[in-house]
Motif scaffolding. Sequence first.
Motif, PDB file in Angstrom:
ATOM      1  N   ARG A  88      -0.699  19.676  21.095  1.00 50.37           N
ATOM      2  CA  ARG A  88      -1.779  19.707  20.096  1.00 50.37           C
ATOM      3  C   ARG A  88      -1.107  19.518  18.740  1.00 50.37           C
ATOM      4  O   ARG A  88      -0.018  20.044  18.521  1.00 50.37           O
ATOM      5  N   GLY A  89      -1.750  18.780  17.843  1.00 49.32           N
ATOM      6  CA  GLY A  89      -1.088  18.651  16.557  1.00 49.32           C
ATOM      7  C   GLY A  89      -1.805  17.805  15.542  1.00 49.32           C
ATOM      8  O   GLY A  89      -2.672  16.987  15.857  1.00 49.32           O
ATOM      9  N   LEU A  90      -1.425  18.056  14.275  1.00 48.72           N
ATOM     10  CA  LEU A  90      -1.850  17.232  13.139  1.00 48.72           C
ATOM     11  C   LEU A  90      -0.608  16.574  12.564  1.00 48.72           C
ATOM     12  O   LEU A  90       0.395  17.249  12.295  1.00 48.72           O
ATOM     13  N   ILE A  91      -0.686  15.266  12.393  1.00 49.38           N
ATOM     14  CA  ILE A  91       0.420  14.522  11.808  1.00 49.38           C
ATOM     15  C   ILE A  91      -0.077  13.965  10.482  1.00 49.38           C
ATOM     16  O   ILE A  91      -1.001  13.140  10.458  1.00 49.38           O
ATOM     17  N   LEU A  92       0.499  14.436   9.377  1.00 52.59           N
ATOM     18  CA  LEU A  92       0.118  13.945   8.053  1.00 52.59           C
ATOM     19  C   LEU A  92       1.140  12.905   7.608  1.00 52.59           C
ATOM     20  O   LEU A  92       2.347  13.182   7.598  1.00 52.59           O
ATOM     21  N   ILE A  93       0.648  11.726   7.270  1.00 52.13           N
ATOM     22  CA  ILE A  93       1.528  10.628   6.856  1.00 52.13           C
ATOM     23  C   ILE A  93       1.134  10.261   5.423  1.00 52.13           C
ATOM     24  O   ILE A  93       0.046   9.733   5.180  1.00 52.13           O
ATOM     25  N   ASP A  94       2.028  10.555   4.490  1.00 52.57           N
ATOM     26  CA  ASP A  94       1.660  10.479   3.070  1.00 52.57           C
ATOM     27  C   ASP A  94       2.779   9.816   2.262  1.00 52.57           C
ATOM     28  O   ASP A  94       3.381  10.446   1.394  1.00 52.57           O
ATOM     29  N   PRO A  95       3.051   8.531   2.542  1.00 54.29           N
ATOM     30  CA  PRO A  95       4.144   7.868   1.819  1.00 54.29           C
ATOM     31  C   PRO A  95       3.759   7.539   0.386  1.00 54.29           C
ATOM     32  O   PRO A  95       2.569   7.505   0.051  1.00 54.29           O
ATOM     33  N   PRO A  96       4.758   7.285  -0.468  1.00 48.66           N
ATOM     34  CA  PRO A  96       4.432   6.964  -1.864  1.00 48.66           C
ATOM     35  C   PRO A  96       3.976   5.507  -2.061  1.00 48.66           C
ATOM     36  O   PRO A  96       3.533   5.163  -3.139  1.00 48.66           O
ATOM     37  N   TYR A  97       4.088   4.657  -1.059  1.00 46.70           N
ATOM     38  CA  TYR A  97       3.755   3.227  -1.173  1.00 46.70           C
ATOM     39  C   TYR A  97       4.507   2.599  -2.354  1.00 46.70           C
ATOM     40  O   TYR A  97       3.973   1.766  -3.064  1.00 46.70           O
ATOM     41  N   GLU A  98       5.737   3.071  -2.547  1.00 46.97           N
ATOM     42  CA  GLU A  98       6.608   2.493  -3.573  1.00 46.97           C
ATOM     43  C   GLU A  98       7.052   1.111  -3.141  1.00 46.97           C
ATOM     44  O   GLU A  98       7.298   0.234  -3.948  1.00 46.97           O
ATOM     45  N   MET A  99       7.230   1.009  -1.823  1.00 48.63           N
ATOM     46  CA  MET A  99       7.664  -0.266  -1.265  1.00 48.63           C
ATOM     47  C   MET A  99       6.494  -0.894  -0.536  1.00 48.63           C
ATOM     48  O   MET A  99       5.767  -0.191   0.186  1.00 48.63           O
ATOM     49  N   LYS A 100       6.339  -2.206  -0.734  1.00 50.79           N
ATOM     50  CA  LYS A 100       5.204  -2.893  -0.093  1.00 50.79           C
ATOM     51  C   LYS A 100       5.241  -2.706   1.417  1.00 50.79           C
ATOM     52  O   LYS A 100       4.209  -2.699   2.082  1.00 50.79           O
ATOM     53  N   THR A 101       6.447  -2.548   1.980  1.00 54.35           N
ATOM     54  CA  THR A 101       6.576  -2.429   3.436  1.00 54.35           C
ATOM     55  C   THR A 101       5.903  -1.161   3.968  1.00 54.35           C
ATOM     56  O   THR A 101       5.627  -1.076   5.156  1.00 54.35           O
ATOM     57  N   ASP A 102       5.654  -0.186   3.080  1.00 52.46           N
ATOM     58  CA  ASP A 102       4.992   1.035   3.538  1.00 52.46           C
ATOM     59  C   ASP A 102       3.656   0.717   4.226  1.00 52.46           C
ATOM     60  O   ASP A 102       3.268   1.391   5.175  1.00 52.46           O
ATOM     61  N   TYR A 103       2.949  -0.312   3.720  1.00 54.84           N
ATOM     62  CA  TYR A 103       1.641  -0.636   4.295  1.00 54.84           C
ATOM     63  C   TYR A 103       1.756  -1.076   5.760  1.00 54.84           C
ATOM     64  O   TYR A 103       0.854  -0.839   6.558  1.00 54.84           O
ATOM     65  N   GLN A 104       2.879  -1.741   6.083  1.00 59.19           N
ATOM     66  CA  GLN A 104       3.081  -2.120   7.496  1.00 59.19           C
ATOM     67  C   GLN A 104       3.740  -0.978   8.265  1.00 59.19           C
ATOM     68  O   GLN A 104       3.432  -0.743   9.431  1.00 59.19           O
ATOM     69  N   ASP A 105       4.649  -0.279   7.584  1.00 61.51           N
ATOM     70  CA  ASP A 105       5.373   0.799   8.268  1.00 61.51           C
ATOM     71  C   ASP A 105       4.432   1.903   8.754  1.00 61.51           C
ATOM     72  O   ASP A 105       4.654   2.483   9.815  1.00 61.51           O
ATOM     73  N   VAL A 106       3.393   2.192   7.983  1.00 60.70           N
ATOM     74  CA  VAL A 106       2.490   3.264   8.429  1.00 60.70           C
ATOM     75  C   VAL A 106       1.776   2.853   9.728  1.00 60.70           C
ATOM     76  O   VAL A 106       1.587   3.685  10.621  1.00 60.70           O
ATOM     77  N   VAL A 107       1.413   1.585   9.808  1.00 63.90           N
ATOM     78  CA  VAL A 107       0.713   1.127  11.025  1.00 63.90           C
ATOM     79  C   VAL A 107       1.671   1.161  12.220  1.00 63.90           C
ATOM     80  O   VAL A 107       1.324   1.689  13.292  1.00 63.90           O
ATOM     81  N   LYS A 108       2.902   0.659  12.004  1.00 61.42           N
ATOM     82  CA  LYS A 108       3.894   0.687  13.098  1.00 61.42           C
ATOM     83  C   LYS A 108       4.166   2.133  13.508  1.00 61.42           C
ATOM     84  O   LYS A 108       4.251   2.456  14.688  1.00 61.42           O
ATOM     85  N   GLY A 109       4.318   2.997  12.511  1.00 59.32           N
ATOM     86  CA  GLY A 109       4.611   4.408  12.783  1.00 59.32           C
ATOM     87  C   GLY A 109       3.492   5.058  13.592  1.00 59.32           C
ATOM     88  O   GLY A 109       3.745   5.790  14.557  1.00 59.32           O
ATOM     89  N   ILE A 110       2.257   4.774  13.210  1.00 56.77           N
ATOM     90  CA  ILE A 110       1.118   5.348  13.938  1.00 56.77           C
ATOM     91  C   ILE A 110       1.096   4.837  15.379  1.00 56.77           C
ATOM     92  O   ILE A 110       0.877   5.590  16.326  1.00 56.77           O
TER      93      ILE A 110
END
Length: 280
Positions: free
Chosen positions: A158-180
């Motif tokens: 059971r769990g909550l995963i909070l993903i809260d990057p700074p989006y400093e790098m454009k790659t964060d937008y793809q990395d969050v999807v890959k990570g999820i």
Amino acid sequence: MLSYRHSFHAGNHADVLKHTVQSLIIESLKEKEKPFLYLDTHSGAGRYQLSGEHAERTGEYLEGIGRLWQQENLPEELAPYLDAVRAFNRTGTLRYYPGSPLIARHLLREQDKLHLTELHSSDYPLLRSEFQKDERAKVLRADGYQQLKSQLPPLSRRGLILIDPPYEMKTDYQDVVKGIQEGYKRFATGTYALWYPVVMRQQIKRLTRDLEATGIRRILQIELAVRPDSDQRGMTASGMIVINPPWKLEQQMNNVLPWLHKTLVPTGNGHTLVKWIVPE
Ligand code: SAM
């Protein structure tokens, strides 16, 4: 090099939305006795001094938590969040803002676990010292995205995963999807809560399309805009994308968002939104 410091932004309207959603999910998880894991991939420093140089320089919190602090008759959906903020300001004066790990620490029970990661060389030691005496917590200076592979599924399932990057790098937008995707492969029943800023609307449209394309179902989008979308610099809105939200969350956010919007944006600019990106 990481330059983003959350201390400039702590307690702003985006934090109010993020931490309201975070608190409501945690409260729902607590409805069952069974323990759960709170995984915070991008934890920040934990505690922020609102009279400190960083917060004073931007004054962002004044248009966020500052607008809620003195209010009476708050909607019940805000109770767990504000209870956590009050716990760090016992004198009644708003001096400190608890970030997501401290909000979780306040709300979690003895049987629950926290796993927190932060990469910044200044913020990591601050976070670690906050949790030195908390046996429920593991705090690492490590990459948050990697935790979605290495820490899931949790033993408790059971769990909550909070993903809260700074989006400093454009790659964060793809990395969050890959990570999820990585996390979901290992732990499909977990609740994933992803924060996003609206700076350029196109980026968010792409993000939601990419999430849709993963095939993952039950994806809820919650957004609070303080200004209309714009091509100019700066964040006009922020949102939370929640995978496997607790069944009450949609209704809770529909109840509380109009009040939050009215209180945070007295001019009435912007909008609120609660919508399924992918339903059941
Ligand atoms: N979640 C916090 C809260 O709500 O109080 C705020 C986090 S802040 C928006 C993002 C944090 O992520 C920053 O402190 C930054 O140093 C950290 N960070 C950036 N890239 C990271 C990565 N790959 N892994 C872990 N932390 C990272």
